[in-house]
Every structure is written in C-alpha cells, then in structure tokens.
Design a protein around this motif. Structure first.
Motif, short mmCIF file in Angstrom:
data_model
loop_
_atom_site.label_atom_id
_atom_site.label_comp_id
_atom_site.label_asym_id
_atom_site.label_seq_id
_atom_site.Cartn_x
_atom_site.Cartn_y
_atom_site.Cartn_z
N SER A 129 -57.72 -5.23 34.69
CA SER A 129 -58.99 -4.52 34.66
C SER A 129 -60.03 -5.22 35.52
O SER A 129 -60.12 -6.45 35.55
N LYS A 130 -60.82 -4.43 36.23
CA LYS A 130 -61.94 -4.95 37.00
C LYS A 130 -63.26 -4.77 36.25
O LYS A 130 -64.30 -5.21 36.69
N MET A 148 -53.92 -4.99 28.43
CA MET A 148 -52.81 -4.81 27.50
C MET A 148 -51.50 -4.89 28.28
O MET A 148 -51.47 -4.69 29.50
N LEU A 149 -50.45 -5.23 27.58
CA LEU A 149 -49.10 -5.27 28.17
C LEU A 149 -48.35 -4.04 27.70
O LEU A 149 -48.43 -3.67 26.52
N LYS A 167 -52.13 -3.96 32.31
CA LYS A 167 -53.13 -3.01 32.81
C LYS A 167 -54.35 -3.01 31.91
O LYS A 167 -54.35 -3.63 30.85
N GLU A 168 -55.35 -2.31 32.35
CA GLU A 168 -56.60 -2.25 31.58
C GLU A 168 -56.35 -1.69 30.19
O GLU A 168 -55.62 -0.70 30.02
N TYR A 169 -56.95 -2.33 29.20
CA TYR A 169 -56.85 -1.84 27.82
C TYR A 169 -57.38 -0.41 27.77
O TYR A 169 -58.46 -0.11 28.29
N GLY A 170 -56.63 0.46 27.15
CA GLY A 170 -57.06 1.86 27.08
C GLY A 170 -56.20 2.68 26.15
O GLY A 170 -55.25 2.18 25.55
N LYS A 171 -56.51 3.94 26.06
CA LYS A 171 -55.83 4.83 25.14
C LYS A 171 -54.41 5.14 25.64
O LYS A 171 -54.16 5.19 26.84
N GLU A 190 -47.63 -14.36 30.34
CA GLU A 190 -48.35 -13.89 31.52
C GLU A 190 -49.59 -13.09 31.12
O GLU A 190 -50.65 -13.19 31.76
N PHE A 191 -49.46 -12.31 30.09
CA PHE A 191 -50.59 -11.54 29.56
C PHE A 191 -51.71 -12.49 29.13
O PHE A 191 -52.90 -12.26 29.40
N LEU A 192 -51.34 -13.59 28.49
CA LEU A 192 -52.33 -14.57 28.04
C LEU A 192 -53.02 -15.26 29.22
O LEU A 192 -54.21 -15.59 29.14
N LYS A 193 -52.30 -15.45 30.30
CA LYS A 193 -52.91 -16.05 31.48
C LYS A 193 -53.96 -15.11 32.07
O LYS A 193 -55.03 -15.54 32.52
N VAL A 194 -53.64 -13.81 32.09
CA VAL A 194 -54.59 -12.83 32.63
C VAL A 194 -55.84 -12.73 31.76
O VAL A 194 -56.97 -12.67 32.26
#
Length: 409
Positions: free
Chosen positions: A53-54, A75-76, A92-96, A161-165
């Motif tokens: 996400s930006k 989110m993964l 990717k960006e957390y979303g629905k 990897e998710f935790l690094k992001v």
C-alpha cells in the motif's frame, strides 16, 4: 432435496468416466488436489509478489490499542484451486475481500484460522513464538473441514516477509505485539454441500497491548453444562469458526449474572474442559498428597493450544511438581475445595498467556479459588505469574528458551 440432487450430479459426473482407468485417475486427482495439494502446485514463498500500500495509515499510540480494532497497511493472500493447486502469494493493501454470495464459507462454515503474535525484542529484531505449532494446527484444522493442505514452512516464510513490509506496525515494549490472524476459507461458488474446489488463505495483522493493561485481573466463571462447547469426535480440537459463535450466547448469559466466562463442562459426570476460549489448568494437592498441575487430556474435544503445550513443557522441565493431562470433573474440584487442596487455577491462550481464576459458580455453590496467600492484593497466584513471566521472557528474546520456540524473522 438439494443434497440428494448434488449427490446425483456427482454420481452422474463419475459415471461419465468411461473406463476403470479413467475413474481411478479421477479419484486420485481429487484426493491429491484436495488433501495433498503439493502434487499439483505447492505453496511456494519464492513466488511472492509484493504490491504494498502507498496509502499508509497513521499508527495508534500504544496506550490506545484495543485488541482487534486497528489493522496494518497490508495483508497477505494466496488462492487455491483444486485443478491447479496454490497460486501466487501476494502482499497487497489491506482491503475488503471480493466473494460471491454463494461462496461456501457463508453457507457451510468452511473457515479455520490461527492466532499468532510478532514481538520486538530489545535489539529491535522481530520474533515469532513457536510458529511451527501454529502451522501444524492450521493444517489439521483445514483437513478436518476438507480444505486444502499447505507447506507450513512456506507460509511461515511468507508471514515473515509480510512482517518486514509492515514492520512499523509492530509495537515496541514488553506486553505489546502485532497479533496475526492467518485464515483459510472455502470460496467455491455453489450451494451444493461438498468439499470446496476453491480456497483462500489470508493473513491480517493488528497491533495489540497487554491483555491486562493494569496488571492481572482474576475472573469469575459460571460452570456451564446445559450448553456444550465441544464433544469427542466433533471439532473441538480444530480451530474453526463454527466452534466460536455458538459459545457467545452462553457467555452473554453468564455476563448478565456477573461472570466473565463460562467453565465448559461435558457429560453426565460434568468433566471440566475449557475456560471460555482458553485451555484450563488447575494447580492443586491431589488425593495422594502431591502438588500437581493438571489440564484436560487431548481427547478430540480440547483445542491443542500452543500456550498449553508450552506450559506443560516448561513445568515438566522444572521438575518441581507432578504434571498431568487427564480427565477430571467438577466433583473432583468440589471435593478438593472442601478439603482445601486447590492452590491456583487459570486459563491459557495466545491472547493472554494466562488468565487467573478466582471463583467458580457451580450447582448453586461458589468455589473460591486461592490467588496468592502471601499478598492479599494480588490478582494471580505465584505459579500463574511465574508461567506468564517465563513464556513472555522467551517471546521477547530475553531468555533463549527451548530450541525453535523463539524464531527471529
């Protein structure tokens, strides 16, 4: 009627296979794709795509963190199809989620999950606590409801990897952590009752503070026998969503009577099983005069908690008292209470590590559980506090602990 129709359709499809060899191939394909998906495309962390996400959200101050209310930027997600296996993992960006209303997760509860935490140690490194056990249980839960298996080490790598992001979301300080919720759902678009040919794993993260912000707060329990949480041969040993919703109404009823949680009982002899959503432990002097830490055995109705296993392992390592996994009943507890043999009692789980118990209401009577006799203001017994501190020390890397318990990302 729709079940019979689904069965007829399945029989018709199977009959369409013209030869025994084709039928055998069909059966092997279904079995291998559903329960041994590695035969097609295994879950592969090296294929990870990151589209972070930006639009970064503001971080919450540690003092304002509420469990499960705030979520990180990303989110993964990994999707699975019976014909293909596991797809490309994505951060990717957390979303629905975009799911069809007919997705089987909405109708037949094809859903299982895990609860994990990421911790920042004093050197700023990120740690997970016994993730191999979470992956093992996650796979077991998925298999119980006919969802696909996956490679636990690969998902652990992906979570790393998710935790690094989303590293900035891991709060610093003892008692603070980033709660992780790996979840798997069945996504097939069908109202037929059968195994889902599509599934999805997603992992979301929520920064959390101490379970007891102002120190331990011992709870009162209502022993509940008219409603049952789980039973042998059921799904009590799997971490699936269907185990939780039916427990909310009894908990609300207990709350109305002034109790924080239910003490779940089972069978005509009122076997002690779990405390709310936690494993149950009693520290007492048994009838042989031995100090004993006891918890219900894993008979298929008890969730094999990671914290439960950790407590048992540490207590056995200490070698200072007897440690048992076996059935015990409310009759045993009532007798121990009358004879003054109960020393402490607590629940155990990922969210709190341990939760001290001070009272149980059963059959019109109260069992008053001791806390710390040497400190009348204490809200937890000495063993309860020792277990909490010992596990937390390992989680935050202050103590090395058994091999593989604290994993640096």
């Amino acid at each position: 009627m729709f079940v019979q129709r689904t069965l007829r359709q399945a029989i018709k499809a199977h009959s369409a296979l013209s030869s025994p060899s084709a039928a055998s191939l069909y059966s092997a394909k279904v079995l291998s794709s559903r329960f041994y998906s590695t035969a097609i495309a295994p879950l592969d962390a090296s294929k990870l795509e990151i589209n972070a996400s930006k639009n970064l959200k503001p971080l919450q101050d540690n003092s304002k963190l509420v469990f499960g209310k705030t979520f990180s930027d990303n989110m993964l997600m990994i999707e699975w199809e019976a014909e293909k296996g596991w797809g490309t993992p994505q951060i990717k960006e957390y979303g629905k989620l975009h799911l069809d209303p007919s997705a089987v997760v909405f109708h037949y509860s094809f859903e299982c999950f895990e609860g994990m935490k990421a911790y920042k140690d004093k050197d700023g490194k990120t740690r997970l606590f016994r993730p191999d056990m979470n992956m093992k249980r996650f796979n077991k839960s998925a298999n119980r409801i006919a969802l696909p298996g996956f490679e636990g080490e690969e998902l652990t790598k992906l979570i790393g990897e998710f935790l690094k992001v989303d590293d900035r979301w891991i709060p610093k300080g003892r008692g603070y952590s980033l709660y992780l919720r790996p979840t798997m759902i069945g996504t097939q678009e069908s109202l037929g009752v059968g195994a889902s040919n599509k599934a999805m794993i997603f992992v979301i993260a929520s920064p959390v503070g101490p379970y007891f912000p102002s120190g331990f707060a011992a709870v009162n329990l209502l022993a509940t026998s008219e409603k049952v949480r789980a039973w042998p041969g059921g799904t009590g040993d799997a971490k699936i969503g269907g185990n939780y919703a039916p427990c909310i109404r009894p908990q609300l009823d207990a709350n109305k009577e002034g109790y924080q949680q239910n003490l779940w009982l089972f069978g005509p002899d009122h076997q002690v099983t779990e405390v709310g959503t936690m494993n149950c432990f009693v520290y007492w002097k048994n009838e042989q005069g031995e100090n004993e830490l006891i918890t219900p055995e894993l008979d298929g109705s008890i969730l094999p908690g990671v914290t439960r296993d950790s407590i048992l392992s540490l207590a056995r390592q200490w070698g200072e008292f007897k440690v048992s996994e076996r059935k015990f009943t409310m009759k045993d507890l009532v007798k121990a209470d009358k004879e003054g043999r109960i020393i402490e009692m607590f629940g155990a789980g990922t969210a709190c590590i341990v939760c001290p118990i001070k009272k149980i209401h059963y059959d019109g009577h109260n069992i008053n559980v001791p806390l710390d006799p040497s400190d009348k203001t204490s809200q937890a017994g000495k063993l309860t506090k020792r277990i909490n501190d010992s596990i937390m020390n390992i989680q935050y890397g202050d103590v090395e602990g058994p091999k593989g318990w604290s994993v640096v990302i």
